[in-house]
Design an enzyme around this catalytic site. Structure first.
Site, PDB file in Angstrom:
ATOM      1  N   ARG A 169     148.388  56.080  28.603  1.00  0.00           N
ATOM      2  CA  ARG A 169     148.266  56.631  27.429  1.00  0.00           C
ATOM      3  C   ARG A 169     149.286  57.858  27.136  1.00  0.00           C
ATOM      4  O   ARG A 169     149.439  58.786  28.122  1.00  0.00           O
ATOM      5  CB  ARG A 169     146.856  57.088  27.039  1.00  0.00           C
ATOM      6  N   CYS A 221     150.796  54.989  13.664  1.00  0.00           N
ATOM      7  CA  CYS A 221     150.271  54.983  14.980  1.00  0.00           C
ATOM      8  C   CYS A 221     149.701  53.121  15.036  1.00  0.00           C
ATOM      9  O   CYS A 221     150.480  52.345  14.766  1.00  0.00           O
ATOM     10  CB  CYS A 221     149.007  55.796  15.468  1.00  0.00           C
ATOM     11  N   HIS A 246     150.810  62.215  14.644  1.00  0.00           N
ATOM     12  CA  HIS A 246     149.643  62.677  13.994  1.00  0.00           C
ATOM     13  C   HIS A 246     149.956  64.212  13.796  1.00  0.00           C
ATOM     14  O   HIS A 246     151.046  64.674  14.030  1.00  0.00           O
ATOM     15  CB  HIS A 246     148.475  62.565  14.744  1.00  0.00           C
TER      16      HIS A 246
END
Lengths: 252, 423
Positions: A129, A95, A197
């Site tokens: 997002r 990320c 993640h």
């Protein structure tokens, strides 16, 4: 195989530790120890120089301001990191960590911030997002990851990352957004970058072992029963895609 | 603030009387809530508020007009701090209304507001994302800010975003008193300097605030203070907690609670400081909160169907989990970890790797909930052996020879409460 302890470095966990990515360093360390290989988890606190002597450099995701602070600090250690990579160290960047290792990053305010340039990639913050479960197929990414099974993870970012000609994607995105153009992350010589993640290495032990194999060579198997159940549960939860996979395998 | 206690009782058509539209909306909302209750769908608090708000968007503002209101917001400790502050105010003889059920979105505030008495006070728990949206309508006398750490990253976004929204919202209410946690840089940033009463309680919250909220440089820390080169740092304290002794100005008071855990002593310090600012004598407030045994429906002590005594802990985010685990580490009970990852829990359970579950080594642990396998994987890497049982009640019975402590994420907790309540 090296006899001295493999040193797993977790860089700036206070800044790049918003999404549980410290777990990646823990996974690497434990998977060596379980195989009877000495390993050491080295936390590099923000504000201290990055040591040159680490075998694996692990970077995680962080919030915008923390990412900017990490970027400023990392640039001071750019030479060290590059020399360590040339000397054979491996690197996992997730990320924000992925974005920082690229050539540059353009934040939401439109200001371009130079990256470390270790990965041939550029990131621009998008307006929307990308948040949710993510499935990445490494069979159609760069050669380095071609033997890996499907990768499962959770993404939460606004970055749109374009890879340059010098680097290949980690895999094709099956569910989710990844880099924002059909692929996720990057894979190069002893380098893995991704938006996943989970932490990504906890959910994908084969990827953890691939990184470790770059340092210590071939690895014996370990008991991955629990994580195998977790993986099948996660992939099953993305059912539509799996049905598609099954259809494809039947055609083959 | 404006001597509201001296206001005359409202007359029909007086300033306290809501418009016809709002009264109609409240009546319809009430009917929807009644329907929800009799059909067994829920407690009816949220639905009646939602219906009322849809029919009369000004309902919150109208109901809040001329009312003494205190708001409690933050990531952890909202519900308990609200309950403790309410008990302080009740102890001083005031008529208190509060959203005790934890219905903390705009719709949930309506219920408490419409019950409010003219000379009383309303203590409202408000969701941290909702605070900026309702503060202008509520025009509170006091806002209590407990802490701000990462929670439901997929819903709230970054901690800094929430802090910046709070800051703007509070700046728009210059007449409002702020009681804020001075050990949390995000809260200090959000509260702003001028009219804030700073509380020093608990250790510094540095997990999500390594970088200065003002300039982005790295903050320097010790146990009780943080400081940035740009000048941003721990403000001077108005009240300070040492162990269980709270000093507010020149007054010193012992905090004794029936509620377990050091985190609740910190909540009590926030509530007592706020109560004191609102005119309650600290000793009276402390005496009142010492009698609080349960918070809303969050009863701690339960008995499982097979007779096993169980304690139930809610932990919503890494900061909350870390507190609970540190507390449990002192005991020898069996432990159930019930993990869900629904919207209210945060859909990404990666945070499990930011919590020191290693503290449970040597204990009997059963993992449970919809994401039991994520928890089991985390424990494997933490080298804490565990059993997997997705059903939390069965997990509790499986664990317990003696006492069992069940720690659960938000939706796992509320579901478990409902089941245990049914018996």
């Amino acid at each position: 195989m090296s006899t001295s302890a493999v040193r797993i470095g977790l860089l700036y966990p206070e800044l790049l530790g918003t999404y549980g990515d410290r777990g990646n360093a823990l996974v690497l360390e434990r998977r060596l120890v379980w195989r009877g290989m000495p390993a050491e988890l080295v936390e590099v606190p923000a504000g201290t120089p990055v040591p040159a002597s680490l075998d694996v450099y692990v970077l995680g995701g962080g919030e915008d301001a923390a990412q900017a602070a990490a970027g400023t600090a990392l640039r001071d250690s750019a030479g060290t990191l590059e020399a360590a990579r040339e000397a054979g160290a491996a690197c996992l960047a997730v990320c924000a960590g992925f974005q920082l290792l690229g050539k540059r990053y353009v934040g939401t305010d439109g200001t371009p911030v130079p990256g470390l340039g270790l990965i041939d990639a550029e990131t621009v913050a998008g307006t929307r997002r990308c948040v949710g479960e993510c499935v990445v197929d490494p069979a159609r990414g760069g050669d380095g990851g071609a033997g890996l099974p499907l990768l499962t993870g959770f993404e939460n970012h606004a970055g749109r990352t374009v890879l340059g000609p010098d680097v290949q994607p980690l895999g094709t995105v099956r569910v989710g957004a990844g880099n924002g153009n059909g692929v996720d992350g990057a894979i190069g010589e002893r380098l893995v970058a991704t938006y996943l993640h989970g932490p990504v290495l906890a959910r994908n032990p084969a990827l953890a072992d691939l990184i470790l194999s770059w340092i210590v060579g071939t690895l014996p198997a370990v008991d991955d029963d629990i994580v195998a159940r977790l993986r099948s549960e996660r992939l099953r939860s993305q059912g539509g895609y799996l049905a598609q996979l099954r259809r494809r395998s039947r055609r083959r | 603030m404006k001597g509201k206690a001296e206001l005359a009782p409202p007359e029909l058509g007086g300033s306290r009387s809501p418009s016809l539209r709002t009264r109609l909306a409240l009546w319809t909302g009430g009917a929807a809530g009644w329907a929800s209750r009799v059909t067994g769908r829920g407690a009816g608090v949220a639905i009646s508020g939602r219906v009322a708000l849809r029919m009369a968007p000004d309902a919150v503002r109208e109901l809040a007009r001329d009312q003494r209101i205190a708001i409690v917001s933050g990531t952890n400790g909202k519900t308990t701090t609200t309950r403790l502050l309410a008990s302080c105010m009740e102890g001083s003889g005031l008529q208190v209304e509060t959203n005790a059920t934890g219905a903390n979105l705009a719709s949930g505030l309506i219920g408490a507001l419409k019950r409010a008495q003219p000379a009383g006070v309303v203590i409202l728990e408000v969701d941290e994302a909702v605070l900026p949206l309702v503060i202008g309508d509520l025009r509170p006398e006091t806002v209590v800010l407990t802490n701000l750490s990462r929670d439901q990253l997929d819903r709230f976004g970054e901690v800094r975003t929430v802090a910046n929204r709070w800051r703007a919202a509070l700046a728009s209410q210059p007449g409002c008193r702020v009681v804020a946690n001075a050990r949390d840089p995000m809260v200090v940033w959000a509260a702003g300097a001028s009219r804030t009463i700073w509380v020093g309680a608990g250790s510094c919250l540095r997990a999500d605030a390594a970088a200065c909220p003002q300039c982005g440089s790295l903050l320097a820390w010790d146990e009780e203070r943080f400081q940035c080169t740009c000048g941003f740092g721990t403000p001077p304290l108005h009240s300070r907690l040492d162990g269980s002794t709270l000093r507010i100005g020149d007054e010193e008071v012992e905090v004794r609670l029936l509620l377990p855990g050091t985190w609740n002593v910190v909540n009590a310090a926030m509530a007592l400081t706020a109560a004191s600012a609102m005119g309650v004598a600290a000793a009276d407030g402390a005496a009142a909160m010492a009698r609080v045994a349960t918070v809303g429906n969050r009863k701690v002590a339960w008995v499982l169907p097979d007779g096993t005594p169980a304690r139930l802990f809610l932990a919503k985010n890494p900061a909350g989990w870390t507190e609970v685990l540190r507390y449990l580490a002192g005991g020898s009970s069996d432990v159930v970890l019930a993990i869900n990852a629904r919207i209210a829990d945060g859909r990404d359970p990666s945070w499990l790797y930011d919590v020191p579950f290693e503290l449970l080594r040597g204990r009997r642990v059963v993992v449970s909930g919809e994401r039991a396998l994520d928890m089991a994987t985390r424990l494997r890497y933490g080298e804490v052996p565990c059993t997997i049982e997705p059903d939390p009640v069965r997990a509790g019975m499986l664990a317990g020879d003696g006492d069992v402590d069940i720690c659960a994420t938000y939706t796992a907790f509320t579901r478990l409460l409902k089941r245990l309540d049914r018996g």
